[in-house]
Scaffold this active site. Structure first.
Site, mmCIF file in Angstrom:
data_model
loop_
_atom_site.group_PDB
_atom_site.id
_atom_site.type_symbol
_atom_site.label_atom_id
_atom_site.label_comp_id
_atom_site.label_asym_id
_atom_site.label_seq_id
_atom_site.Cartn_x
_atom_site.Cartn_y
_atom_site.Cartn_z
ATOM 1 N N LYS A 1 20.082 193.267 26.253
ATOM 2 C CA LYS A 1 18.668 192.928 26.462
ATOM 3 C C LYS A 1 18.294 192.995 27.941
ATOM 4 O O LYS A 1 18.953 192.367 28.777
ATOM 5 C CB LYS A 1 18.359 191.540 25.894
ATOM 6 C CG LYS A 1 18.275 191.574 24.389
ATOM 7 C CD LYS A 1 17.755 190.281 23.800
ATOM 8 C CE LYS A 1 17.698 190.414 22.287
ATOM 9 N NZ LYS A 1 17.444 189.136 21.644
ATOM 10 N N GLU B 1 8.930 187.178 30.515
ATOM 11 C CA GLU B 1 10.216 187.864 30.344
ATOM 12 C C GLU B 1 11.083 187.203 29.279
ATOM 13 O O GLU B 1 11.095 185.984 29.172
ATOM 14 C CB GLU B 1 10.999 187.778 31.657
ATOM 15 C CG GLU B 1 11.072 189.046 32.455
ATOM 16 C CD GLU B 1 11.842 190.181 31.791
ATOM 17 O OE1 GLU B 1 12.569 189.953 30.804
ATOM 18 O OE2 GLU B 1 11.714 191.313 32.269
ATOM 19 N N ASP B 2 11.837 188.013 28.526
ATOM 20 C CA ASP B 2 12.753 187.438 27.529
ATOM 21 C C ASP B 2 14.215 187.561 27.953
ATOM 22 O O ASP B 2 15.089 187.023 27.278
ATOM 23 C CB ASP B 2 12.595 188.135 26.171
ATOM 24 C CG ASP B 2 13.124 189.553 26.204
ATOM 25 O OD1 ASP B 2 12.741 190.309 27.120
ATOM 26 O OD2 ASP B 2 13.944 189.899 25.338
ATOM 27 N N ASP C 1 6.838 191.921 30.496
ATOM 28 C CA ASP C 1 7.931 192.780 30.048
ATOM 29 C C ASP C 1 7.499 193.257 28.654
ATOM 30 O O ASP C 1 6.609 192.661 28.035
ATOM 31 C CB ASP C 1 9.218 191.945 29.993
ATOM 32 C CG ASP C 1 10.359 192.692 29.352
ATOM 33 O OD1 ASP C 1 10.591 193.852 29.731
ATOM 34 O OD2 ASP C 1 11.019 192.118 28.459
ATOM 35 N N LEU C 2 8.096 194.322 28.155
ATOM 36 C CA LEU C 2 7.667 194.857 26.854
ATOM 37 C C LEU C 2 8.630 194.449 25.727
ATOM 38 O O LEU C 2 8.266 193.684 24.831
ATOM 39 C CB LEU C 2 7.581 196.390 26.962
ATOM 40 C CG LEU C 2 7.252 197.163 25.691
ATOM 41 C CD1 LEU C 2 5.873 196.810 25.161
ATOM 42 C CD2 LEU C 2 7.329 198.670 25.937
ATOM 43 N N ASP C 3 9.868 194.961 25.831
ATOM 44 C CA ASP C 3 10.837 194.734 24.750
ATOM 45 C C ASP C 3 11.220 193.260 24.679
ATOM 46 O O ASP C 3 11.742 192.707 25.654
ATOM 47 C CB ASP C 3 12.101 195.577 25.008
ATOM 48 C CG ASP C 3 11.799 197.079 25.009
ATOM 49 O OD1 ASP C 3 11.148 197.545 24.065
ATOM 50 O OD2 ASP C 3 12.218 197.773 25.950
ATOM 51 N N LYS D 1 16.313 195.696 36.914
ATOM 52 C CA LYS D 1 16.316 194.239 36.971
ATOM 53 C C LYS D 1 17.776 193.795 36.981
ATOM 54 O O LYS D 1 18.570 194.409 36.279
ATOM 55 C CB LYS D 1 15.622 193.645 35.732
ATOM 56 C CG LYS D 1 14.149 194.069 35.581
ATOM 57 C CD LYS D 1 13.603 193.648 34.204
ATOM 58 C CE LYS D 1 12.208 194.223 33.974
ATOM 59 N NZ LYS D 1 11.675 193.967 32.628
ATOM 60 N N THR E 1 11.823 195.199 19.826
ATOM 61 C CA THR E 1 12.459 196.515 19.698
ATOM 62 C C THR E 1 13.989 196.403 19.702
ATOM 63 O O THR E 1 14.665 197.392 19.439
ATOM 64 C CB THR E 1 12.048 197.426 20.876
ATOM 65 O OG1 THR E 1 12.098 196.644 22.046
ATOM 66 C CG2 THR E 1 10.679 198.020 20.678
ATOM 67 N N SER F 1 8.337 197.020 32.713
ATOM 68 C CA SER F 1 9.423 197.205 31.742
ATOM 69 C C SER F 1 10.466 198.197 32.245
ATOM 70 O O SER F 1 10.136 199.153 32.938
ATOM 71 C CB SER F 1 8.818 197.742 30.430
ATOM 72 O OG SER F 1 9.824 198.265 29.599
ATOM 73 N N ALA F 2 11.719 197.965 31.845
ATOM 74 C CA ALA F 2 12.803 198.877 32.216
ATOM 75 C C ALA F 2 12.805 200.130 31.346
ATOM 76 O O ALA F 2 13.482 201.109 31.649
ATOM 77 C CB ALA F 2 14.139 198.160 32.037
HETATM 78 C C1 BG6 Z 1 14.661 197.148 28.146
HETATM 79 C C2 BG6 Z 1 15.422 196.706 26.920
HETATM 80 O O1 BG6 Z 1 13.337 196.707 28.069
HETATM 81 O O2 BG6 Z 1 14.682 198.575 28.249
HETATM 82 C C3 BG6 Z 1 16.834 197.273 26.960
HETATM 83 O O3 BG6 Z 1 15.456 195.300 26.851
HETATM 84 C C4 BG6 Z 1 16.797 198.791 27.121
HETATM 85 O O4 BG6 Z 1 17.526 196.903 25.792
HETATM 86 C C5 BG6 Z 1 15.981 199.149 28.350
HETATM 87 O O5 BG6 Z 1 18.107 199.306 27.232
HETATM 88 C C6 BG6 Z 1 15.835 200.663 28.536
HETATM 89 O O6 BG6 Z 1 15.098 201.176 27.473
HETATM 90 P P1 BG6 Z 1 14.924 202.707 27.107
HETATM 91 O O7 BG6 Z 1 13.781 202.684 26.099
HETATM 92 O O8 BG6 Z 1 14.523 203.420 28.366
HETATM 93 O O9 BG6 Z 1 16.189 203.200 26.567
HETATM 94 MG MG MG Z 2 12.776 192.351 27.475
#
Ligand code: BG6
Ligand code: MG
Length: 216
Positions: free
Chosen positions: A44, A168-169, A8-10, A144, A16, A113-114
């Site tokens: 998150k 994953e966090d 996962d990224l964030d 997810k 972030t 990542s989402a």
């Molecule tokens: C996830 C974050 O990785 O991405 C969420 O944990 C965030 O907080 C989601 O809402 C979507 O991100 P973005 O950058 O497409 O707005």
């Molecule tokens: Mg995350």
């Protein structure tokens, strides 16, 4: 045998959440309500539109779909201002060493990542070249805890789910891994991530070798 790791990224590679928080807080201020750090925890791992719904629920605001789309776009503009200032210094401790250990052991590396901003973030951090496969919010239709993001990564990597480990966090992300039949390492505290196969605070002092031993 583990052949690949999906990150996962964030919250795993970079923090972030603080920038998401500032951007959502500004939006809430414009709507005359306060958005706290505690509230931000609920966002998150949650998609952008679902995050907006949660935010509006906290502020007890009801908006039509068109206005919601405009608000989400405005939030993202603010968020981009922050992330476009990010540098590789913000990569979380131990991440680069961990990725390099994987490369040295010929373990495949993917992103799951989402975020629709994942490419921008990876470019800012100069990390893109580590990833053989990148599945982000622009490539999935189900958020997810649906396992789509991780299963797409396993398909593109040409490995089976049981040959992978997800990092994953967020609780929703851990559930997504479990739902996809992928082993999962939680990054954070065992209090929130109890469903993961193993939980660690971060990548500092953690090696792939150690994780494999612990998962076995
Ligand atoms: C996830 C974050 O990785 O991405 C969420 O944990 C965030 O907080 C989601 O809402 C979507 O991100 P973005 O950058 O497409 O707005
Ligand atoms: Mg995350």
């Amino acid at each position: 045998m583990i052949k690949a790791c999906i990150f996962d990224l964030d919250g795993v590679i970079v923090d972030t959440a603080k920038y998401h928080y500032l951007a959502w807080k500004e939006l809430a201020k414009g709507l005359n309500f306060n958005f706290t750090k505690k509230d931000n925890e609920r966002l998150k791992g949650v998609s952008r539109m679902r995050s907006l719904d949660i935010l509006l629920e906290i502020g007890k605001k009801d908006l039509d779909e068109e206005t919601k789309l405009k608000f989400a776009e405005n939030k993202n503009k603010k968020y981009l201002e922050y992330i476009l200032k990010m540098t590789p210094d913000e990569i979380l401790p131990g991440v680069i060493d961990f990725l390099e250990e994987l490369q040295s052991k010929n373990i495949k590396i993917a992103l799951g990542s989402a975020s629709k901003n994942a490419m921008t973030i990876l470019n800012q951090l100069k990390l893109k070249d580590y990833f053989e496969v990148i599945i982000d919010g622009t490539k999935v239709s189900k958020a997810k805890p649906d396992p789509e993001v991780f299963l797409k990564a396993t398909q593109e990597l040409n490995v089976k789910p049981e040959e992978c480990i997800v990092f994953e966090d967020a609780e929703a992300g851990i559930e997504a891994a479990i739902n996809g039949g992928v082993k999962c390492v939680g990054i954070g505290s065992p209090e929130n991530l109890g469903k993961a196969n193993y939980v660690t605070e971060g990548f500092e002092n953690v090696s792939f070798k150690k994780i494999i031993e612990l998962l076995n």
